[in-house]
Design a protein around this motif. Structure first.
Motif, PDB file in Angstrom:
ATOM      1  N   GLU A   1       8.392  -4.659  -7.192  1.00 56.21           N
ATOM      2  CA  GLU A   1       7.051  -4.101  -7.296  1.00 56.21           C
ATOM      3  C   GLU A   1       6.000  -5.087  -6.781  1.00 56.21           C
ATOM      4  OE1 GLU A   1       9.179  -4.366  -9.840  1.00 56.21           O
ATOM      5  OE2 GLU A   1       9.586  -2.348 -10.556  1.00 56.21           O
TER       6      GLU A   1
ATOM      7  N   LYS B   1      15.752   6.769   9.406  1.00 52.97           N
ATOM      8  CA  LYS B   1      14.585   6.654   8.523  1.00 52.97           C
ATOM      9  C   LYS B   1      14.502   5.247   7.934  1.00 52.97           C
ATOM     10  CE  LYS B   1      13.817  11.346   7.743  1.00 52.97           C
ATOM     11  NZ  LYS B   1      12.575  11.988   7.862  1.00 52.97           N
TER      12      LYS B   1
ATOM     13  N   THR C   1       0.830  -1.203   0.000  1.00 50.74           N
ATOM     14  CA  THR C   1       0.000   0.000   0.000  1.00 50.74           C
ATOM     15  C   THR C   1       0.865   1.254   0.000  1.00 50.74           C
ATOM     16  OG1 THR C   1      -1.745  -1.173   1.183  1.00 50.74           O
ATOM     17  CG2 THR C   1      -1.810   1.225   1.275  1.00 50.74           C
ATOM     18  N   HIS C   2       1.983   1.198   0.688  1.00 48.77           N
ATOM     19  CA  HIS C   2       2.878   2.353   0.792  1.00 48.77           C
ATOM     20  C   HIS C   2       4.068   2.263  -0.163  1.00 48.77           C
ATOM     21  CE1 HIS C   2       0.680   2.365   4.634  1.00 48.77           C
ATOM     22  NE2 HIS C   2       0.761   3.672   4.491  1.00 48.77           N
ATOM     23  N   TYR C   3       4.017   1.359  -1.100  1.00 52.73           N
ATOM     24  CA  TYR C   3       5.151   1.127  -2.005  1.00 52.73           C
ATOM     25  C   TYR C   3       5.487   2.364  -2.834  1.00 52.73           C
ATOM     26  CZ  TYR C   3       7.998  -0.775  -5.738  1.00 52.73           C
ATOM     27  OH  TYR C   3       9.013  -1.001  -6.622  1.00 52.73           O
ATOM     28  N   GLU C   4       4.474   3.045  -3.328  1.00 56.65           N
ATOM     29  CA  GLU C   4       4.695   4.178  -4.243  1.00 56.65           C
ATOM     30  C   GLU C   4       5.475   5.329  -3.607  1.00 56.65           C
ATOM     31  OE1 GLU C   4       4.132   4.298  -7.533  1.00 56.65           O
ATOM     32  OE2 GLU C   4       3.474   2.225  -7.360  1.00 56.65           O
ATOM     33  N   ASN C   5       5.314   5.536  -2.287  1.00 55.02           N
ATOM     34  CA  ASN C   5       6.038   6.664  -1.684  1.00 55.02           C
ATOM     35  C   ASN C   5       7.522   6.364  -1.471  1.00 55.02           C
ATOM     36  OD1 ASN C   5       6.330   5.293   0.771  1.00 55.02           O
ATOM     37  ND2 ASN C   5       4.643   6.367   1.762  1.00 55.02           N
ATOM     38  N   GLY C   6       7.928   5.104  -1.605  1.00 54.50           N
ATOM     39  CA  GLY C   6       9.338   4.733  -1.568  1.00 54.50           C
ATOM     40  C   GLY C   6      10.000   4.800  -0.206  1.00 54.50           C
ATOM     41  N   GLU C   7       9.231   5.104   0.830  1.00 56.26           N
ATOM     42  CA  GLU C   7       9.804   5.202   2.163  1.00 56.26           C
ATOM     43  C   GLU C   7       9.648   3.873   2.894  1.00 56.26           C
ATOM     44  OE1 GLU C   7       8.371   8.548   4.376  1.00 56.26           O
ATOM     45  OE2 GLU C   7       8.536   9.869   2.640  1.00 56.26           O
TER      46      GLU C   7
END
Length: 145
Positions: free
Chosen positions: A71, A63, A19-25
């Motif tokens: 992906e 961080k 779910t949070h993959y796109e933000n790359g954090e």
């Protein structure tokens, strides 16, 4: 065939990461655990197994945390279960001469069931699970309005 608690928790954690993959954090263990109601200590062990299996990667530092290694649409549920359960889920081609006809028939049906289950698990990715979850959330929202 039953989904173990270990596998269920790991898949839930991976869905959260997808779910949070796109933000790359990277996501920290406590974030994932809180979102999915998974005990921190247990999740830590699961993520270590997934990291060793190449499903996720870790990042150190303030961080730091965990990220999917590729992906979400490239990680199948089959891969995840194979990594976690350490199962050789491929069907054995060996047939024993000692087995009775009844036993051979049962083995044949069991192998067919395993092949079918493996095919389904190979067809679903983390991305598919995220999309199914989002669709179900939409239905729940519309139902209560």
């Amino acid at each position: 065939m039953e989904l173990s608690c270990k596998s269920e928790y790991a898949i839930l954690a991976l869905i959260e990461m997808a779910t949070h993959y796109e933000n790359g954090e990277p996501m920290q263990i406590r974030q994932i655990a809180a979102q999915q109601n998974i005990p921190d200590r247990y999740l830590e062990q699961l993520l270590a197994t997934l990291r060793r299996g190449g499903i996720i990667k870790s990042q150190r530092g303030s961080k730091g945390g965990y990220l999917l290694s590729k992906e979400p649409w490239k990680i199948t549920i089959y891969e995840v279960l194979e990594c976690l359960e350490g199962l050789d889920v491929r069907v054995s081609e060996e047939t024993s001469n000692v087995k009775s006809v009844d036993s051979a028939v049962v083995d044949e049906i069991w192998q067919e069931a395993c092949l079918a289950a493996n095919a389904v698990l190979q067809n679903y990715t983390l991305q598919d699970l995220c999309e199914k979850r989002d669709a179900r959330k939409q239905l729940d929202i519309m139902y209560y309005i």
